[in-house]
Design a protein around this motif. Structure first.
Motif, short mmCIF file in Angstrom:
data_model
loop_
_atom_site.label_atom_id
_atom_site.label_comp_id
_atom_site.label_asym_id
_atom_site.label_seq_id
_atom_site.Cartn_x
_atom_site.Cartn_y
_atom_site.Cartn_z
N ALA A 14 0.83 -1.20 0.00
CA ALA A 14 0.00 0.00 0.00
C ALA A 14 0.87 1.25 0.00
N LEU A 15 1.91 1.26 0.83
CA LEU A 15 2.80 2.42 0.89
C LEU A 15 3.41 2.73 -0.46
N GLY A 16 3.83 1.71 -1.18
CA GLY A 16 4.41 1.92 -2.50
C GLY A 16 3.46 2.66 -3.42
N TYR A 17 2.20 2.25 -3.41
CA TYR A 17 1.22 2.91 -4.27
C TYR A 17 0.92 4.33 -3.79
N PHE A 18 0.86 4.52 -2.49
CA PHE A 18 0.60 5.86 -1.98
C PHE A 18 1.75 6.81 -2.31
N PHE A 19 2.99 6.33 -2.20
CA PHE A 19 4.13 7.18 -2.55
C PHE A 19 4.15 7.48 -4.04
N ASP A 20 3.77 6.51 -4.87
CA ASP A 20 3.65 6.78 -6.31
C ASP A 20 2.61 7.87 -6.56
N ALA A 21 1.49 7.80 -5.84
CA ALA A 21 0.44 8.80 -5.99
C ALA A 21 0.95 10.18 -5.56
N ALA A 22 1.76 10.22 -4.50
CA ALA A 22 2.31 11.49 -4.03
C ALA A 22 3.25 12.09 -5.07
N LYS A 23 4.00 11.24 -5.79
CA LYS A 23 4.87 11.74 -6.85
C LYS A 23 4.04 12.29 -8.01
N PHE A 24 2.92 11.67 -8.28
CA PHE A 24 2.04 12.09 -9.38
C PHE A 24 1.36 13.41 -9.05
N ASP A 25 0.88 13.54 -7.80
CA ASP A 25 0.19 14.76 -7.39
C ASP A 25 0.56 15.08 -5.94
N SER A 26 1.58 15.89 -5.78
CA SER A 26 2.08 16.20 -4.44
C SER A 26 1.17 17.15 -3.66
N THR A 27 0.09 17.60 -4.29
CA THR A 27 -0.84 18.50 -3.60
C THR A 27 -2.07 17.77 -3.05
N ASP A 28 -2.15 16.47 -3.25
CA ASP A 28 -3.31 15.69 -2.80
C ASP A 28 -3.15 15.36 -1.32
N ILE A 29 -3.89 16.05 -0.51
CA ILE A 29 -3.81 15.91 0.94
C ILE A 29 -4.14 14.49 1.38
N SER A 30 -5.10 13.87 0.75
CA SER A 30 -5.53 12.54 1.18
C SER A 30 -4.42 11.50 1.04
N VAL A 31 -3.54 11.69 0.08
CA VAL A 31 -2.43 10.75 -0.10
C VAL A 31 -1.55 10.75 1.16
N TYR A 32 -1.24 11.93 1.67
CA TYR A 32 -0.39 12.01 2.86
C TYR A 32 -1.12 11.48 4.09
N TYR A 33 -2.42 11.69 4.14
CA TYR A 33 -3.21 11.11 5.22
C TYR A 33 -3.12 9.58 5.18
N PHE A 34 -3.31 9.01 4.00
CA PHE A 34 -3.26 7.55 3.88
C PHE A 34 -1.86 7.00 4.14
N ILE A 35 -0.83 7.74 3.75
CA ILE A 35 0.53 7.31 4.09
C ILE A 35 0.69 7.28 5.61
N GLY A 36 0.24 8.33 6.25
CA GLY A 36 0.33 8.39 7.71
C GLY A 36 -0.43 7.26 8.39
N MET A 37 -1.62 6.99 7.94
CA MET A 37 -2.42 5.92 8.54
C MET A 37 -1.79 4.55 8.27
N THR A 38 -1.20 4.39 7.10
CA THR A 38 -0.55 3.12 6.79
C THR A 38 0.66 2.90 7.69
#
Length: 64
Positions: A14-38
């Protein structure tokens, strides 16, 4: 995909996909939330707190 792996308790994947998403859109707040929860689910509270606080700061900035 990250949420799917999270639901399956495959947090490392899951972390791998969330970090890929953060690279794609570093302004998406929910990605960082999901990284934190993971990270919390992996019992890494230091990294979990870091990313949850990052998401919170981004949200506060967005609301200004």
């Amino acid at each position: 995909m990250g949420s799917t792996f999270g639901n399956l308790k495959q947090f490392d994947k899951a972390l791998g996909y969330f970090f890929d998403a953060a690279k794609f859109d570093s302004t998406d707040i929910s990605v960082y939330y999901f990284i934190g929860m993971t990270y919390q689910n992996l019992n890494d509270t230091v990294k979990g707190k870091f990313y949850l606080e990052k998401a919170n700061r981004m949200k506060e900035e967005q609301e200004k």
